[in-house]
Enzyme design. Sequence first.
Site, short mmCIF file in Angstrom:
data_model
loop_
_atom_site.label_atom_id
_atom_site.label_comp_id
_atom_site.label_asym_id
_atom_site.label_seq_id
_atom_site.Cartn_x
_atom_site.Cartn_y
_atom_site.Cartn_z
N LYS A 1 0.85 -1.19 0.04
CA LYS A 1 0.07 -0.19 -0.01
C LYS A 1 0.80 1.32 0.25
O LYS A 1 1.47 1.73 1.01
CB LYS A 1 -0.88 -0.07 1.05
N GLY B 1 6.79 5.00 8.21
CA GLY B 1 5.90 6.19 8.21
C GLY B 1 6.19 6.88 9.43
O GLY B 1 7.17 6.77 10.38
N SER B 2 5.04 7.46 9.94
CA SER B 2 5.35 8.55 11.38
C SER B 2 4.97 7.34 12.55
O SER B 2 4.28 6.12 12.63
CB SER B 2 3.88 9.36 11.16
N THR B 3 5.78 7.87 13.64
CA THR B 3 5.57 7.16 14.74
C THR B 3 4.14 7.09 15.15
O THR B 3 3.65 5.83 15.78
CB THR B 3 6.45 7.89 15.98
N GLU C 1 9.58 1.22 10.84
CA GLU C 1 10.57 2.19 10.55
C GLU C 1 10.00 3.65 10.68
O GLU C 1 8.85 4.05 9.71
CB GLU C 1 11.17 1.91 8.95
N CYS D 1 13.75 11.05 6.73
CA CYS D 1 13.45 10.43 8.21
C CYS D 1 14.91 10.48 8.93
O CYS D 1 14.89 10.72 10.31
CB CYS D 1 13.22 8.91 8.22
N GLU E 1 9.11 16.22 14.95
CA GLU E 1 9.78 16.11 13.66
C GLU E 1 8.92 17.08 12.75
O GLU E 1 7.67 17.13 12.67
CB GLU E 1 9.43 14.77 12.98
P1 NAD Z 1 2.15 8.55 7.57
O1 NAD Z 1 2.67 7.87 8.83
O2 NAD Z 1 0.96 9.63 7.65
O3 NAD Z 1 1.74 7.72 6.53
C1 NAD Z 1 2.56 6.41 6.13
C2 NAD Z 1 1.53 5.37 5.41
O4 NAD Z 1 0.56 5.09 6.56
C3 NAD Z 1 0.79 5.83 4.28
O5 NAD Z 1 0.83 4.63 3.35
C4 NAD Z 1 -0.61 6.00 4.89
O6 NAD Z 1 -1.52 6.05 3.85
C5 NAD Z 1 -0.59 5.05 6.17
N1 NAD Z 1 -1.63 5.66 7.05
C6 NAD Z 1 -1.77 6.95 7.54
N2 NAD Z 1 -2.70 6.85 8.34
C7 NAD Z 1 -3.16 5.50 8.74
C8 NAD Z 1 -3.97 5.07 9.77
N3 NAD Z 1 -4.80 5.54 10.34
N4 NAD Z 1 -4.01 3.67 9.65
C9 NAD Z 1 -3.20 2.74 8.65
N5 NAD Z 1 -2.22 3.49 7.83
C10 NAD Z 1 -2.46 4.60 7.96
O7 NAD Z 1 3.72 8.87 7.46
P2 NAD Z 1 4.15 9.98 5.82
O8 NAD Z 1 3.44 11.46 6.21
O9 NAD Z 1 3.69 9.54 4.65
O10 NAD Z 1 5.69 9.89 6.01
C11 NAD Z 1 6.51 10.70 6.73
C12 NAD Z 1 6.88 9.81 7.97
O11 NAD Z 1 7.63 8.69 7.57
C13 NAD Z 1 7.92 10.82 8.84
O12 NAD Z 1 7.64 10.36 9.98
C14 NAD Z 1 9.25 10.13 8.31
O13 NAD Z 1 10.10 9.98 9.33
C15 NAD Z 1 8.91 8.49 8.63
N6 NAD Z 1 9.74 7.79 7.42
C16 NAD Z 1 10.56 6.88 8.13
C17 NAD Z 1 11.66 6.40 7.52
C18 NAD Z 1 12.73 5.08 8.18
O14 NAD Z 1 12.82 4.15 7.50
N7 NAD Z 1 12.59 5.19 9.83
C19 NAD Z 1 11.66 6.31 6.15
C20 NAD Z 1 10.82 7.39 5.59
C21 NAD Z 1 9.96 8.05 6.19
#
Ligand code: NAD
Length: 496
Positions: free
Chosen positions: A188, A241-243, A264, A299, A398
């Site tokens: 996804k 994605g986000s924490t 991650e 990130c 962040e």
């Molecule tokens: P996000 O957490 O908003 O979204 C990531 C994914 O989760 C997307 O596919 C989104 O559709 C899905 N998502 C969102 N809300 C959801 C929910 N309630 N239930 C299930 N899935 C849901 O993150 P973002 O804004 O896309 O990306 C930025 C974040 O990603 C930053 O915090 C960044 O640090 C992190 N990141 C981490 C790494 C790593 O390797 N540690 C790498 C890249 C990005």
Amino acid sequence: MTREDWHNRAASLLIDGRGLIDGKRVASLSEETFASISPIDGRLLTDVALMGAQDVDLAVASARRTFEAGVWSGRAPAERKAVLRRLADLIRAHRDELALLETLDMGKPISDSTSIDVRATSNCFDWYGEAIDKIYDEVAPTAANTLALVTKEPLGVVAAVVPWNFPMLMAAWKVAPALAMGNSVVLKPAEQSSLTALRLGELALEAGVPPGVFNVVTGLGPEVGRALGLHMDIDGLFFTGSTQVGKYFMEYAAQSNLKKIGLELGGKSPNIILKSYRDTAHAAQTSARSAFFNQGEMCTCPSRLIVERAVHDEVVEVLTKTAAEFVPGDPLDPATTMGALVDHRHTERVLGFVDTAREDGADLRLGGTRERAETGGCYVAPTIFDNVRNEMRVAQQEIFGPMLSVIPVDSVDEAIKVANDSCYGLASAVWTDDLSTAHHVSRGIRAGLVYVNCYDCDDMTVPFGGFKQSGIGRDKSLHALDKYAELKTTWIALGR
Ligand code: NAD
């Protein structure tokens, strides 16, 4: 290609926004779509399938069926290798198309998309393809009358949920080892950046990944992401994605089938420049380049620059000069070094930190402004806050944009204390010529990555991931393969 070439190519690009389930491009069952809008100028790219829980059920059923049938899981590792390497070749052959889709979809400069994202994605498929037929299982040192085999088996159906900052590469870091290990996958992509994931799925089919082994479901996080998280027939879910959303996935797993979860997550990486480093200017230049690369949407962005007071003024002067290399410009111009942020909502959030920093008492040294508003796109100038204290919100939260906080300190131990005063623990760095200090600081920092006298070194051979609330588990390297496998112990009585 010139700027004009890229614009012409973009104008004639045909983009299919349908999902990919069981080897076929499909609309959502509801036939609903959402608009994919480019952050470079607000143009409509295409309508993307707005999938939901029932579409997820179909994708998971297809993945389960193919997994049980053994059409991929049952193939010899050398055969999976050949297919994954073909996929890597196809990614390289479609370099310009994939780079263009990535840039149009999430705004990064086209030169980065071609030279970094596409190259690293193809390299990732090559690497796991190459690795998978060179890994042996174990025979345990048990008593002579028994034989105990310790073997790795694929998890089964694996879901990957990824963000928008490196859409294709973050997908590859999960899909490549998961497929190499023999799993069937449901990917996804983030709703802001679905397009390269869909093409990746098509190229995988062309490379010989059997239909249904690699599915791509598009849609919103709280619908599709949640449905994957709660699904009873997914064996492992691997998230970048986000924490905050990472925490949701742990809840989803607990509420459903205790699927294996890998996370991650976010970061607020400390980057310590000490007076014991011989070349303050070099340290400051590298720090600025790493902080503003990819519009700061990283990130591992070294967003907290912790600097010993003796070199503070020189550091800030060089940072400010180096930031001038990052001029927000047309992402389709190969000369552009800083592109658009992913969308207007994110841009507003990032710009909101300028007021937050002022309210908390930080000094705005550079930027803090919206740029190129006349284009309809999402551009923010490189921004530097000075005299930040670590308890300020710009140092704790962040931002995920081109914003850098400079935090002066008086000693090495204060620098370590400030570095660790964060809920995150992803990346970090220290600049010093003193070997003992380098070891003292790198051991003292609670983070998954420590750079000494460098930043953002990268290679498939090393694990990537964080301590604390930056995640659980690691992407990349041979270690990542373990995430996508179960260990099985088989006892065999030898009878005599
Ligand atoms: P996000 O957490 O908003 O979204 C990531 C994914 O989760 C997307 O596919 C989104 O559709 C899905 N998502 C969102 N809300 C959801 C929910 N309630 N239930 C299930 N899935 C849901 O993150 P973002 O804004 O896309 O990306 C930025 C974040 O990603 C930053 O915090 C960044 O640090 C992190 N990141 C981490 C790494 C790593 O390797 N540690 C790498 C890249 C990005």
